[in-house]
Scaffold this motif. Structure first.
Motif, short mmCIF file in Angstrom:
data_model
loop_
_atom_site.label_atom_id
_atom_site.label_comp_id
_atom_site.label_asym_id
_atom_site.label_seq_id
_atom_site.Cartn_x
_atom_site.Cartn_y
_atom_site.Cartn_z
N PRO A 79 0.60 -1.71 0.07
CA PRO A 79 0.20 0.18 0.01
C PRO A 79 0.56 1.61 0.04
N GLY A 80 0.94 1.72 -0.81
CA GLY A 80 1.30 3.30 -1.46
C GLY A 80 2.47 3.11 -1.29
N LYS A 81 3.04 2.60 -2.19
CA LYS A 81 4.50 2.18 -2.05
C LYS A 81 4.78 2.10 -3.40
N SER A 82 5.84 3.03 -4.37
CA SER A 82 6.17 2.79 -5.67
C SER A 82 6.55 1.94 -6.44
N THR A 83 6.96 0.70 -5.73
CA THR A 83 8.10 0.17 -6.47
C THR A 83 7.64 -2.12 -5.35
N ILE A 84 7.08 -2.69 -5.94
CA ILE A 84 6.54 -4.08 -4.96
C ILE A 84 7.41 -5.21 -5.39
N SER A 85 7.92 -5.64 -4.84
CA SER A 85 8.79 -6.33 -4.24
C SER A 85 8.08 -7.76 -4.44
N VAL A 86 8.27 -8.84 -5.40
CA VAL A 86 8.21 -9.64 -5.50
C VAL A 86 9.41 -11.15 -5.50
N LEU A 87 9.24 -12.34 -4.83
CA LEU A 87 10.08 -13.54 -4.97
C LEU A 87 9.43 -15.07 -5.23
N GLY A 88 9.81 -15.58 -6.30
CA GLY A 88 9.52 -16.82 -6.46
C GLY A 88 10.75 -17.43 -5.88
N VAL A 89 10.03 -18.47 -5.46
CA VAL A 89 11.01 -19.69 -5.08
C VAL A 89 10.80 -21.53 -5.67
N GLY A 90 12.04 -21.62 -6.70
CA GLY A 90 11.49 -22.69 -6.88
C GLY A 90 10.34 -22.53 -7.95
N SER A 91 10.99 -21.59 -8.76
CA SER A 91 10.06 -20.67 -10.40
C SER A 91 9.96 -21.35 -11.82
N GLY A 92 10.86 -22.79 -11.73
CA GLY A 92 10.96 -23.10 -12.70
C GLY A 92 11.36 -22.67 -13.80
N THR A 93 10.40 -22.27 -15.90
CA THR A 93 10.92 -21.71 -16.09
C THR A 93 10.15 -20.90 -16.80
N ILE A 144 15.98 -10.78 -11.60
CA ILE A 144 17.64 -11.03 -11.06
C ILE A 144 17.06 -12.34 -10.71
N TRP A 145 17.98 -13.00 -10.98
CA TRP A 145 17.26 -14.42 -11.50
C TRP A 145 19.04 -15.01 -9.87
N HIS A 146 18.57 -15.52 -9.43
CA HIS A 146 19.25 -16.38 -8.24
C HIS A 146 19.55 -18.43 -8.91
N GLN A 147 20.57 -18.61 -9.14
CA GLN A 147 20.18 -19.76 -9.40
C GLN A 147 21.15 -20.56 -8.14
N LEU A 148 19.76 -21.29 -7.45
CA LEU A 148 19.91 -21.32 -6.10
C LEU A 148 19.07 -22.19 -5.64
N THR A 149 19.41 -23.34 -5.03
CA THR A 149 18.39 -23.69 -4.22
C THR A 149 17.60 -22.75 -3.23
N PHE A 168 5.37 -9.76 -1.80
CA PHE A 168 4.88 -11.21 -1.99
C PHE A 168 5.32 -11.91 -2.43
N ILE A 169 5.16 -13.14 -2.79
CA ILE A 169 6.32 -14.51 -2.39
C ILE A 169 6.22 -15.66 -2.64
N HIS A 170 5.94 -16.48 -3.58
CA HIS A 170 5.37 -17.28 -3.81
C HIS A 170 6.56 -19.13 -3.45
N MET A 171 5.39 -20.08 -3.19
CA MET A 171 6.44 -20.95 -3.62
C MET A 171 5.79 -22.16 -4.42
N ILE A 172 5.38 -22.42 -5.54
CA ILE A 172 4.66 -22.71 -6.44
C ILE A 172 5.08 -24.52 -6.55
N GLN A 173 4.08 -25.90 -6.03
CA GLN A 173 4.88 -27.12 -6.21
C GLN A 173 6.41 -27.35 -6.15
N MET A 174 6.89 -27.07 -4.62
CA MET A 174 8.30 -26.73 -4.85
C MET A 174 8.83 -27.56 -3.55
#
Length: 322
Positions: A79-93, A144-149, A168-174
């Protein structure tokens, strides 16, 4: 009649499991069979996973969730932010990531999206980057990609002492491939900013996988290295953490008919995905193959529609508040 020779049981390391092989002494020496069953490599898993996606409604199920629920879920982010930060964990392709980013753009027009990705598979990272390169509509989005577990990422964050927060962080089927599920959830939940949300997508307790793992685990080989975890296991962790959450259940199916056709290449790849084993149909003992195929046909695992065998792949979408 001479007594049968004594049979000895020996253990041999094979990839990430130990296979027990029966050996029989012969001519004062011992002959050993090298175990032929082994776990899928990362590259083989990608191929087997593709056969699953191509014949299941998993992504269609996620698309329905994105359409019906995600706009409301994302409306209160940053709320009220000019930038929203998202992290995908185990995002696949990256297909699902980009769909969610586009929803975020629609819900928060004009806001800059800072998207980071944690994905250990180099093939998946390369495919994700190519997908981004072919998407001219992703304006105001950085990647930004982190090639890490997930564990390597967690260790890196703790070593640097910089704990970046995400909206927002998402962990989809991982989570099936994570060593310590409770601590992994605890860490990434701690990465949420105020008003942030963590989305965990995992197999439902009503899925055929849950029944297979609970009632027919003896049919699965030791080469299957993943964790047998479903929604109830995740919500129990969240309850212990005191994390407020909601669960959305969505139906999904996987057509596994070819798994029962002798010599079918597609069926072979499907069985490899089911068992986490390379060439399961060609290397597993006949009795084990038969038991697994019989278990897959049980009503708690599959249903028959128009002569096709549809394995239940129902999903649970768990939305966790910061």
């Amino acid at each position: 009649m001479e007594p049968a020779p004594e049979v000895k049981r020996n253990s041999f390391p094979s990839m990430n499991f130990e296979a027990e092989i029966l050996t029989t002494p012969h001519d004062n020496s011992e002959l050993y069979m090298i175990p032929s069953m082994r776990s899928l490599t990362a590259e083989e898993y990608v191929e087997a996973f593709k056969s699953f996606l191509d014949h299941s409604t998993e992504h269609q199920c996620m698309d329905e969730f994105n359409k019906e629920q995600m706009p409301n879920i994302m409306a209160s982010l940053g709320p009220g932010k000019s930038t929203i930060s998202v992290l995908g964990v185990g995002s696949g392709t990256g297909e699902q990531d980009l769909k969610m980013i586009r929803i975020l753009q629609a819900v928060h027009p004009g806001v800059f999206i800072d998207n980071e990705v944690v994905e250990p598979n180099p093939q998946h990272v390369a495919a994700y980057k190519e997908l981004v390169n072919q998407a001219p509509d992703l304006q105001n989005v950085s990647f930004i990609w982190h090639q890490l577990t997930s564990l390597e990422y967690e260790q890196q964050v703790k070593e640097k002492g910089t704990h970046k927060k995400f909206d927002f962080i998402h962990m989809i089927q991982m989570l099936y491939r994570v060593e310590d599920i409770p601590n992994t959830i605890k860490f990434f939940h701690s990465c949420l900013d105020h008003h942030g949300k963590l989305l965990i997508i995992i197999l439902s307790d009503s899925s055929g996988w849950a029944s297979l793992w609970k009632r027919h685990r003896d049919c699965l080989p030791a080469t299957d290295s993943g964790h047998y975890i479903t929604c109830s296991g995740i919500t129990e962790v969240l309850r212990r953490l005191g994390a407020q959450h909601r669960v959305f259940e969505l139906p999904s199916g996987w057509d596994i008919t070819e798994c029962f056709t002798e010599g079918d290449a597609l069926g072979g790849r499907m069985m490899d995905f089911l068992t986490g084993t390379k060439n399961f149909l060609g290397t597993a003992p006949a009795a084990l193959r038969r038991r697994l195929q019989e278990a897959l046909c049980q009503p708690e695992c599959s249903s028959t529609r128009d002569g096709r065998v549809i394995f239940s792949n129902n999903l649970s979408m768990i939305v966790v508040e910061s």
